[in-house]
Design a protein around this motif. Structure first.
Motif, short mmCIF file in Angstrom:
data_model
loop_
_atom_site.label_atom_id
_atom_site.label_comp_id
_atom_site.label_asym_id
_atom_site.label_seq_id
_atom_site.Cartn_x
_atom_site.Cartn_y
_atom_site.Cartn_z
N THR A 55 43.17 51.16 55.49
CA THR A 55 42.80 50.30 53.97
C THR A 55 43.62 49.10 54.15
OG1 THR A 55 45.58 50.83 52.90
CG2 THR A 55 42.71 51.91 52.31
N ARG A 56 43.57 47.80 53.62
CA ARG A 56 44.11 46.37 53.55
C ARG A 56 44.35 45.84 52.13
NH1 ARG A 56 39.00 42.70 54.76
NH2 ARG A 56 37.81 44.00 53.57
N ARG A 57 45.30 45.02 52.70
CA ARG A 57 45.68 44.65 51.44
C ARG A 57 45.04 43.34 51.06
NH1 ARG A 57 49.25 44.70 47.88
NH2 ARG A 57 51.04 45.72 48.84
N LEU A 58 44.80 43.18 49.33
CA LEU A 58 43.53 42.06 49.73
C LEU A 58 44.18 41.11 49.19
CD1 LEU A 58 41.14 44.90 47.83
CD2 LEU A 58 40.64 43.89 49.37
N PRO A 59 43.56 39.44 49.20
CA PRO A 59 44.12 38.29 48.07
C PRO A 59 44.00 38.60 46.82
CG PRO A 59 42.20 38.13 49.66
CD PRO A 59 42.45 39.51 50.04
N PRO A 60 44.82 38.02 46.09
CA PRO A 60 44.77 37.75 45.53
C PRO A 60 43.45 37.48 44.19
CG PRO A 60 47.19 36.96 45.17
CD PRO A 60 46.50 38.11 46.71
N LEU A 61 43.18 37.06 43.67
CA LEU A 61 42.36 36.68 43.33
C LEU A 61 42.82 35.84 42.20
CD1 LEU A 61 39.43 38.93 41.30
CD2 LEU A 61 39.40 37.75 43.55
N VAL B 209 44.48 35.93 34.77
CA VAL B 209 44.80 37.12 35.66
C VAL B 209 46.30 37.64 34.92
CG1 VAL B 209 46.33 36.84 37.69
CG2 VAL B 209 44.62 35.16 37.70
N LYS B 210 46.12 38.25 34.61
CA LYS B 210 47.14 39.97 34.24
C LYS B 210 48.36 40.64 35.21
CE LYS B 210 44.41 39.95 30.50
NZ LYS B 210 44.66 40.42 28.83
N GLN B 211 48.71 41.32 34.78
CA GLN B 211 50.03 41.74 36.03
C GLN B 211 48.90 42.91 36.02
OE1 GLN B 211 53.26 42.97 32.96
NE2 GLN B 211 54.68 41.00 33.58
N ALA C 162 40.43 39.10 33.29
CA ALA C 162 39.68 39.40 32.54
C ALA C 162 38.49 38.77 33.01
CB ALA C 162 40.25 38.77 30.69
N VAL C 163 37.62 39.06 33.08
CA VAL C 163 35.88 38.56 33.56
C VAL C 163 35.15 38.23 33.03
CG1 VAL C 163 34.54 39.07 35.46
CG2 VAL C 163 36.53 39.40 35.18
N ARG C 164 34.58 36.81 32.80
CA ARG C 164 33.36 36.65 31.78
C ARG C 164 31.95 36.71 32.71
NH1 ARG C 164 34.33 32.25 27.66
NH2 ARG C 164 35.37 32.81 28.15
N VAL C 165 31.81 38.13 31.56
CA VAL C 165 30.19 38.54 32.33
C VAL C 165 29.07 37.51 32.66
CG1 VAL C 165 28.62 40.11 32.47
CG2 VAL C 165 31.03 40.49 32.22
N ASP C 166 28.71 36.75 33.57
CA ASP C 166 27.11 36.36 33.49
C ASP C 166 26.70 36.59 32.39
OD1 ASP C 166 28.84 34.14 35.06
OD2 ASP C 166 27.40 35.31 37.18
N SER D 104 25.77 37.53 29.60
CA SER D 104 26.13 38.11 28.16
C SER D 104 27.10 36.92 27.94
CB SER D 104 26.01 39.44 27.97
OG SER D 104 27.78 39.72 28.70
N GLY D 105 28.18 36.62 28.49
CA GLY D 105 28.81 36.18 27.77
C GLY D 105 30.09 36.71 27.34
N ARG D 106 30.16 38.13 27.91
CA ARG D 106 31.58 39.38 26.94
C ARG D 106 32.57 38.81 28.23
NH1 ARG D 106 29.81 44.32 25.04
NH2 ARG D 106 28.08 44.04 23.08
N ILE D 107 34.00 39.15 27.54
CA ILE D 107 34.72 39.25 28.35
C ILE D 107 35.11 40.59 28.52
CG2 ILE D 107 37.05 38.88 28.31
CD1 ILE D 107 36.64 36.18 26.85
N THR D 108 35.24 40.59 29.63
CA THR D 108 35.63 42.21 30.66
C THR D 108 36.81 42.53 31.27
OG1 THR D 108 34.70 44.12 30.97
CG2 THR D 108 34.24 42.32 31.68
N HIS D 109 37.99 43.26 31.15
CA HIS D 109 39.03 43.16 31.78
C HIS D 109 39.02 44.34 32.65
CE1 HIS D 109 40.50 41.46 28.14
NE2 HIS D 109 41.51 41.26 28.68
N ARG D 110 38.75 44.26 34.40
CA ARG D 110 38.75 45.12 35.36
C ARG D 110 40.61 45.36 36.28
NH1 ARG D 110 33.19 46.30 35.97
NH2 ARG D 110 32.26 46.13 33.75
N ASN D 111 40.20 46.40 36.53
CA ASN D 111 41.37 47.15 37.50
C ASN D 111 40.80 45.82 39.19
OD1 ASN D 111 43.25 46.36 35.79
ND2 ASN D 111 42.46 48.74 35.48
N ARG D 112 41.74 45.83 39.76
CA ARG D 112 41.20 45.67 41.47
C ARG D 112 41.81 46.97 41.87
NH1 ARG D 112 41.35 39.42 45.05
NH2 ARG D 112 39.95 41.11 46.70
N LEU D 113 41.06 47.25 42.51
CA LEU D 113 42.15 48.09 43.43
C LEU D 113 42.06 48.17 44.81
CD1 LEU D 113 40.51 51.49 42.45
CD2 LEU D 113 42.14 50.57 41.48
N GLY D 114 43.37 48.18 45.57
CA GLY D 114 43.31 47.71 46.68
C GLY D 114 44.60 47.96 47.25
N GLN D 115 45.17 48.11 48.30
CA GLN D 115 46.45 48.05 48.73
C GLN D 115 47.19 46.51 48.85
OE1 GLN D 115 48.35 50.21 49.46
NE2 GLN D 115 47.30 52.30 49.81
#
Length: 69
Positions: A11-17, A45-47, A52-56, A58-69
């Motif tokens: 695995t590799r460390r992903l840069p933060p968004l 950007v949360k902890q 929080a991502v605005r979906v293209d 529909s315009g909905r806001i969804t919360h997603r976790n980013r997995l990675g080392q």
């Protein structure tokens, strides 16, 4: 402990968004679940690698976790 070492071996460390980044997200429901067919823009950007991502389209806001080392 061994399992963690084995799983993190390739695995590799992903840069933060940052706010404004364009991202692809997995479709969780519908006819194509688990496909990376949705796009969006990071609006907050949360902890703990949560975003929080605005979906293209529909315009909905969804919360997603980013997995990675």
């Amino acid at each position: 402990m061994r399992a963690e070492e084995r799983l993190s071996l390739h695995t590799r460390r992903l840069p933060p968004l940052v706010v404004g980044d364009c991202v692809r997200i997995q479709n969780q429901i519908g006819s194509n679940p688990n496909k990376w067919d949705k796009t969006g823009i990071v609006i907050e950007v949360k902890q703990f690698d949560q975003y929080a991502v605005r979906v293209d389209g529909s315009g909905r806001i969804t919360h997603r976790n980013r997995l990675g080392q």
